[in-house]
Design a protein around this motif. Structure first.
Motif, PDB file in Angstrom:
ATOM      1  N   ASN A  53       0.810  -1.228   0.000  1.00  0.00           N
ATOM      2  CA  ASN A  53       0.000   0.000   0.000  1.00  0.00           C
ATOM      3  C   ASN A  53       0.836   1.268   0.000  1.00  0.00           C
ATOM      4  N   GLY A  54       1.975   1.234  -0.684  1.00  0.00           N
ATOM      5  CA  GLY A  54       2.826   2.416  -0.808  1.00  0.00           C
ATOM      6  C   GLY A  54       3.839   2.590   0.308  1.00  0.00           C
ATOM      7  N   LEU A  55       3.895   1.660   1.254  1.00  0.00           N
ATOM      8  CA  LEU A  55       4.817   1.799   2.387  1.00  0.00           C
ATOM      9  C   LEU A  55       6.198   1.202   2.122  1.00  0.00           C
ATOM     10  N   ASP A  56       6.327   0.375   1.100  1.00  0.00           N
ATOM     11  CA  ASP A  56       7.615  -0.210   0.725  1.00  0.00           C
ATOM     12  C   ASP A  56       7.977   0.300  -0.666  1.00  0.00           C
ATOM     13  N   ILE A  57       9.125   0.963  -0.761  1.00  0.00           N
ATOM     14  CA  ILE A  57       9.559   1.585  -2.007  1.00  0.00           C
ATOM     15  C   ILE A  57      10.923   1.023  -2.380  1.00  0.00           C
ATOM     16  N   TYR A  58      11.062   0.629  -3.637  1.00  0.00           N
ATOM     17  CA  TYR A  58      12.307   0.081  -4.153  1.00  0.00           C
ATOM     18  C   TYR A  58      12.713   0.885  -5.379  1.00  0.00           C
ATOM     19  N   GLY A  59      13.994   1.185  -5.484  1.00  0.00           N
ATOM     20  CA  GLY A  59      14.431   1.914  -6.660  1.00  0.00           C
ATOM     21  C   GLY A  59      15.910   2.203  -6.666  1.00  0.00           C
ATOM     22  N   GLN A  60      16.297   2.948  -7.694  1.00  0.00           N
ATOM     23  CA  GLN A  60      17.677   3.396  -7.832  1.00  0.00           C
ATOM     24  C   GLN A  60      17.864   4.627  -6.954  1.00  0.00           C
ATOM     25  N   PHE A  61      18.989   4.680  -6.247  1.00  0.00           N
ATOM     26  CA  PHE A  61      19.219   5.727  -5.264  1.00  0.00           C
ATOM     27  C   PHE A  61      20.575   6.357  -5.518  1.00  0.00           C
ATOM     28  N   HIS A  62      20.668   7.669  -5.279  1.00  0.00           N
ATOM     29  CA  HIS A  62      21.934   8.376  -5.431  1.00  0.00           C
ATOM     30  C   HIS A  62      22.391   8.946  -4.093  1.00  0.00           C
ATOM     31  N   SER A  63      23.646   8.704  -3.768  1.00  0.00           N
ATOM     32  CA  SER A  63      24.301   9.268  -2.590  1.00  0.00           C
ATOM     33  C   SER A  63      25.664   9.797  -3.025  1.00  0.00           C
ATOM     34  N   ASP A  64      25.968  11.039  -2.677  1.00  0.00           N
ATOM     35  CA  ASP A  64      27.292  11.566  -3.002  1.00  0.00           C
ATOM     36  C   ASP A  64      28.388  10.767  -2.300  1.00  0.00           C
ATOM     37  N   THR A  65      28.083  10.200  -1.145  1.00  0.00           N
ATOM     38  CA  THR A  65      29.052   9.428  -0.371  1.00  0.00           C
ATOM     39  C   THR A  65      29.215   8.015  -0.912  1.00  0.00           C
ATOM     40  N   TRP A  66      28.087   7.341  -1.185  1.00  0.00           N
ATOM     41  CA  TRP A  66      28.117   5.920  -1.525  1.00  0.00           C
ATOM     42  C   TRP A  66      27.901   5.620  -3.003  1.00  0.00           C
ATOM     43  N   GLY A  67      27.583   6.613  -3.801  1.00  0.00           N
ATOM     44  CA  GLY A  67      27.363   6.391  -5.230  1.00  0.00           C
ATOM     45  C   GLY A  67      25.916   6.041  -5.538  1.00  0.00           C
ATOM     46  N   ASP A  68      25.721   5.312  -6.633  1.00  0.00           N
ATOM     47  CA  ASP A  68      24.385   4.927  -7.089  1.00  0.00           C
ATOM     48  C   ASP A  68      24.180   3.431  -6.865  1.00  0.00           C
ATOM     49  N   PHE A  69      23.007   3.072  -6.353  1.00  0.00           N
ATOM     50  CA  PHE A  69      22.729   1.677  -6.036  1.00  0.00           C
ATOM     51  C   PHE A  69      21.227   1.479  -5.879  1.00  0.00           C
ATOM     52  N   ARG A  70      20.811   0.222  -5.872  1.00  0.00           N
ATOM     53  CA  ARG A  70      19.417  -0.126  -5.611  1.00  0.00           C
ATOM     54  C   ARG A  70      19.179  -0.101  -4.109  1.00  0.00           C
ATOM     55  N   THR A  71      18.041   0.419  -3.722  1.00  0.00           N
ATOM     56  CA  THR A  71      17.736   0.495  -2.303  1.00  0.00           C
ATOM     57  C   THR A  71      16.255   0.266  -2.054  1.00  0.00           C
ATOM     58  N   TYR A  72      15.934   0.095  -0.787  1.00  0.00           N
ATOM     59  CA  TYR A  72      14.532   0.033  -0.370  1.00  0.00           C
ATOM     60  C   TYR A  72      14.337   0.938   0.833  1.00  0.00           C
ATOM     61  N   PHE A  73      13.146   1.487   0.939  1.00  0.00           N
ATOM     62  CA  PHE A  73      12.682   2.207   2.126  1.00  0.00           C
ATOM     63  C   PHE A  73      11.378   1.530   2.523  1.00  0.00           C
ATOM     64  N   LYS A  74      11.279   1.111   3.782  1.00  0.00           N
ATOM     65  CA  LYS A  74      10.055   0.500   4.300  1.00  0.00           C
ATOM     66  C   LYS A  74       9.589   1.330   5.491  1.00  0.00           C
ATOM     67  N   PHE A  75       8.380   1.865   5.376  1.00  0.00           N
ATOM     68  CA  PHE A  75       7.803   2.727   6.396  1.00  0.00           C
ATOM     69  C   PHE A  75       6.776   1.955   7.215  1.00  0.00           C
ATOM     70  N   TYR A  76       6.763   2.170   8.532  1.00  0.00           N
ATOM     71  CA  TYR A  76       5.818   1.521   9.435  1.00  0.00           C
ATOM     72  C   TYR A  76       5.009   2.598  10.138  1.00  0.00           C
ATOM     73  N   LEU A  77       3.685   2.493  10.048  1.00  0.00           N
ATOM     74  CA  LEU A  77       2.785   3.502  10.605  1.00  0.00           C
ATOM     75  C   LEU A  77       2.173   3.058  11.926  1.00  0.00           C
TER      76      LEU A  77
END
Length: 93
Positions: A53-77
């Motif tokens: 329901n939109g709480l788990d997001i997966y995608g390409q991520f950019h960090s100036d420190t770590w570079g570009d990589f696949r990541t996930y964000f999982k939110f708990y309400l």
């Protein structure tokens, strides 16, 4: 119009409880330090999939420190629809 890093951080934090927990690849991190250091600087460059329901997001991520990589964000309400926990990490999909 871009609001800028400080406004981005304030808006981001408004979605969370004051003592929200952050896990980065399963390891506890300081949520406030993460938020004030990265919001407005590190970001998804693309969203590959969204689940739970939109709480788990997966995608390409950019960090100036770590570079570009696949990541996930999982939110708990909580019952008040505030985020009490955020899990982030490198994704394998």
């Amino acid at each position: 119009m871009k609001l800028g890093k400080k406004a981005d951080t304030i808006n981001w934090l408004a979605f969370f409880i004051s003592d929200a927990k952050l896990l980065d690849d399963g390891n506890p991190r300081d949520f406030i330090k993460f938020s004030t250091k990265t919001i407005g600087r590190e970001y998804f460059t693309s969203i590959d999939k969204v689940e739970n329901n939109g709480l788990d997001i997966y995608g390409q991520f950019h960090s100036d420190t770590w570079g570009d990589f696949r990541t996930y964000f999982k939110f708990y309400l909580n019952k008040d629809d505030k985020i009490y926990r955020l899990e982030i990490g490198q994704a394998n999909y």
